[in-house]
Scaffold this active site. Structure first.
Site, PDB file in Angstrom:
ATOM      1  N   CYS A   1      21.558 127.038  97.946  1.00  0.00           N
ATOM      2  CA  CYS A   1      21.394 128.245  97.142  1.00  0.00           C
ATOM      3  C   CYS A   1      22.737 128.944  97.043  1.00  0.00           C
ATOM      4  O   CYS A   1      23.700 128.579  97.711  1.00  0.00           O
ATOM      5  CB  CYS A   1      20.361 129.177  97.779  1.00  0.00           C
ATOM      6  SG  CYS A   1      18.703 128.469  97.892  1.00  0.00           S
TER       7      CYS A   1
ATOM      8  N   ASN B   1      21.172 131.283 102.148  1.00  0.00           N
ATOM      9  CA  ASN B   1      21.440 129.892 101.782  1.00  0.00           C
ATOM     10  C   ASN B   1      21.381 129.062 103.047  1.00  0.00           C
ATOM     11  O   ASN B   1      22.132 129.315 103.990  1.00  0.00           O
ATOM     12  CB  ASN B   1      22.824 129.777 101.136  1.00  0.00           C
ATOM     13  CG  ASN B   1      23.235 128.324 100.912  1.00  0.00           C
ATOM     14  OD1 ASN B   1      22.393 127.463 100.643  1.00  0.00           O
ATOM     15  ND2 ASN B   1      24.520 128.049 101.021  1.00  0.00           N
ATOM     16  N   GLY B   2      20.499 128.082 103.099  1.00  0.00           N
ATOM     17  CA  GLY B   2      20.403 127.235 104.273  1.00  0.00           C
ATOM     18  C   GLY B   2      18.966 126.945 104.641  1.00  0.00           C
ATOM     19  O   GLY B   2      18.049 127.055 103.822  1.00  0.00           O
TER      20      GLY B   2
ATOM     21  N   THR C   1      30.658 115.762  88.714  1.00  0.00           N
ATOM     22  CA  THR C   1      31.270 115.923  90.029  1.00  0.00           C
ATOM     23  C   THR C   1      32.130 114.744  90.453  1.00  0.00           C
ATOM     24  O   THR C   1      32.959 114.879  91.353  1.00  0.00           O
ATOM     25  CB  THR C   1      30.186 116.164  91.101  1.00  0.00           C
ATOM     26  OG1 THR C   1      29.101 115.255  90.869  1.00  0.00           O
ATOM     27  CG2 THR C   1      29.681 117.588  91.034  1.00  0.00           C
TER      28      THR C   1
ATOM     29  N   ASP D   1      30.406 107.499  90.912  1.00  0.00           N
ATOM     30  CA  ASP D   1      29.552 108.673  91.110  1.00  0.00           C
ATOM     31  C   ASP D   1      29.914 109.317  92.445  1.00  0.00           C
ATOM     32  O   ASP D   1      30.555 108.702  93.294  1.00  0.00           O
ATOM     33  CB  ASP D   1      28.074 108.287  91.102  1.00  0.00           C
ATOM     34  CG  ASP D   1      27.175 109.437  90.662  1.00  0.00           C
ATOM     35  OD1 ASP D   1      27.695 110.567  90.514  1.00  0.00           O
ATOM     36  OD2 ASP D   1      25.971 109.222  90.476  1.00  0.00           O
ATOM     37  N   ASP D   2      29.499 110.591  92.610  1.00  0.00           N
ATOM     38  CA  ASP D   2      29.837 111.281  93.852  1.00  0.00           C
ATOM     39  C   ASP D   2      29.060 110.721  95.032  1.00  0.00           C
ATOM     40  O   ASP D   2      29.569 110.656  96.147  1.00  0.00           O
ATOM     41  CB  ASP D   2      29.578 112.784  93.708  1.00  0.00           C
ATOM     42  CG  ASP D   2      28.166 113.071  93.221  1.00  0.00           C
ATOM     43  OD1 ASP D   2      27.231 113.006  94.029  1.00  0.00           O
ATOM     44  OD2 ASP D   2      28.008 113.355  92.014  1.00  0.00           O
TER      45      ASP D   2
END
Length: 502
Positions: free
Chosen positions: A2, A101-102, A303, A365-366
């Site tokens: 988040c 966030n977490g 990314t 790709d990442d």
């Protein structure tokens, strides 16, 4: 994953909070919320949707006050009910709102303690609401009519003693100030900065430094593991280490995928880290196949672009943009439900045929999580006429679920779980698959950093959970909550709840 933001300004902060959340939109596309404080009153707006959809002009006009916090969310366990949109609020003590966030790994124990010992009621399944009630209870225990910075830091100290997991938090104490704090392992990111105006100094707390940059704030630094920052409503700033034995173990997946490349995290440039990932991958390719026949390197937007560019440079191979991305489709990694992810890939990307026809193509790709997206992309490359399709992951094989706030699926839905590289290669339909080595990833992210990091949280790659409290029983519980069947059921229930509430 988040995004959080908090601002103590000298004038209305509603627009600044909106802009800050827009910059952090990549961290959550499920819901958004802002709460401000003015003359001892709170003004809150939150709902499901993107920032631009949740906040209309009429909402912004009501969000008055020169202090506030905001949040963008995606559901860790699949629930997308608007009831779990943040910030959350409790009226006692003082009136506290919180955005987080977490993920707390001992949330079940905490929820029981809150009810039986703290005598508090939790109204959702969100661990953020649990964390808020723990913080509120500990602050109430100080018994002060007007809290001081000492009271705030004491409350955070007790939060660290009770809460396990990864968390970065902003909380607003109505009429008094904003506090930000980080878990004792520093798993989830949080920074703070300042800007000078004609009226005085303003302060901002956010998940990523790029949010400060866009609003003209100067980055002061990251919060250290276990540290808290408290900014009073008048603009006085205090910091304090609130953990007894902090360890520096930030999440390495932030650098692989989650963060924007223009952010600085724990003194490390995300962009530079991804460049070095490309260098390391090129070195591995040259070790394994010094006589490779790669004609072109093509990134899977967005990314992986930085790593792919440096990979091509080091191999001396052409770099080309082979896929055009529809900017109006969300990030497939954080879309709830496998069906939605499958459908969105073709809507999100379209191949430029002339870059594939008759060529040996290395796609970059990442990372590879479920494998669904890369399998479809490899098929698109073949349909566009590629001779051979090779696939490169800037990260090692993702074999274990994340328990600190990233919505990794259950272990059995991870394509690399219990499989060799060759087996994964066959399943995704590639002619050759190259994973980054974990030691190379750590070296790429570390770079020439001056900040001492004890260890990176690499649990999704090596299964070593830095908080030390994650066992098979816990993983079995989250497996039941995170598998796609469970998420589909949760989505249906949430839809019914939202329909009833509306």
């Amino acid at each position: 994953m988040c995004g959080i933001v908090g601002i103590v300004g000298k004038s209305n902060v509603n627009q600044a909070l909106y802009d800050g959340l827009t910059v952090l939109q990549h961290r959550g596309q499920d819901a958004a919320g802002i709460v401000t404080s003015h003359d001892g009153r709170l003004f809150l707006r939150k709902d499901n949707g993107l920032v631009r959809d949740v906040f209309q002009q009429r909402h912004m006009q009501r969000l008055v006050g020169h202090m506030g916090i905001g949040h963008v969310r995606y559901p860790t366990a699949g629930s997308s009910s608007s009831a779990e949109a943040q910030p959350f609020y409790v009226n006692s003590p003082y009136g506290i709102t919180l955005a987080h966030n977490g993920n707390l790994t001992n949330v079940e124990q905490l929820a029981k303690e809150i009810y039986e010992s703290d005598l508090r009621h939790v109204n959702t399944n969100s661990d953020s609401e649990v964390l808020l009630n723990v913080f509120a209870h500990e602050l109430a225990q100080r018994g002060k009519l007007q809290p001081t910075e000492e009271d705030v830091f004491a409350a955070v100290t007790h939060v660290h003693e009770r809460c396990l997991g990864g968390y970065a938090v902003v909380a607003m104490i109505t009429g008094y100030g904003i506090v930000g704090f980080r878990d004792p392992n520093g798993i989830r990111p949080i920074v703070f900065g300042q800007r000078h105006t004609d009226e005085g100094v303003e302060y901002m707390i956010a998940s990523e430094s790029v949010s400060l940059d866009v609003l003209g704030f100067t980055l002061i630094r990251d919060l250290a593991p276990g540290e808290a920052v408290y900014i009073t409503e008048e603009g006085k700033l205090y910091t304090r280490q609130c953990a007894t034995d902090p360890k520096y173990a930030p999440c390495i997946f932030e650098h692989v995928y989650l963060a924007r490349p223009d952010s600085i995290m724990d003194g490390i440039s995300v962009y530079k880290a991804r460049l070095r990932m490309g260098e390391k991958l090129a070195d591995k390719i040259l070790r394994e196949r010094p006589d490779h026949d790669i004609d072109v390197v093509i990134p899977i937007p967005d990314t992986s672009r930085t790593a792919a560019l440096e990979l091509a440079n080091h191999l001396g191979v052409k770099f080309r943009e082979g896929f055009v991305k529809n900017r109006y489709i969300g990030r497939t990694f954080i879309m709830p439900g496998q069906a939605a992810r499958k459908k969105s890939v073709r809507q999100k990307l379209n191949a430029i045929e002339l870059e594939f026809r008759g060529k040996n193509v290395m796609l970059v790709d990442d990372s590879i999580v479920r494998g669904t997206t890369c399998k479809q992309i490899i098929q698109m490359a073949r349909e566009a006429g590629a001779k051979n399709v090779y696939f490169c992951s800037a990260a090692p094989a993702v074999r274990y679920p994340n328990v600190y706030g990233i919505d990794m699926p259950s272990a059995h839905e991870l394509i690399a779980h219990g499989r060799t590289t060759e087996q994964v290669c066959e399943l995704i339909g590639a002619d050759w698959l190259v994973y980054q080595d974990l030691s190379d990833l750590i070296e790429a992210v570390s770079g020439s950093k001056k900040i001492k990091i004890d260890n990176f949280d690499c649990a999704v790659f090596d299964g070593k959970y830095v908080t030390g409290d994650v066992d098979e029983a816990y993983l079995d519980r989250i497996e039941q909550a995170r598998n796609d069947a469970s998420k589909a059921k949760s989505q249906a229930v949430s839809a019914i709840i939202d329909l009833y509430n509306n």
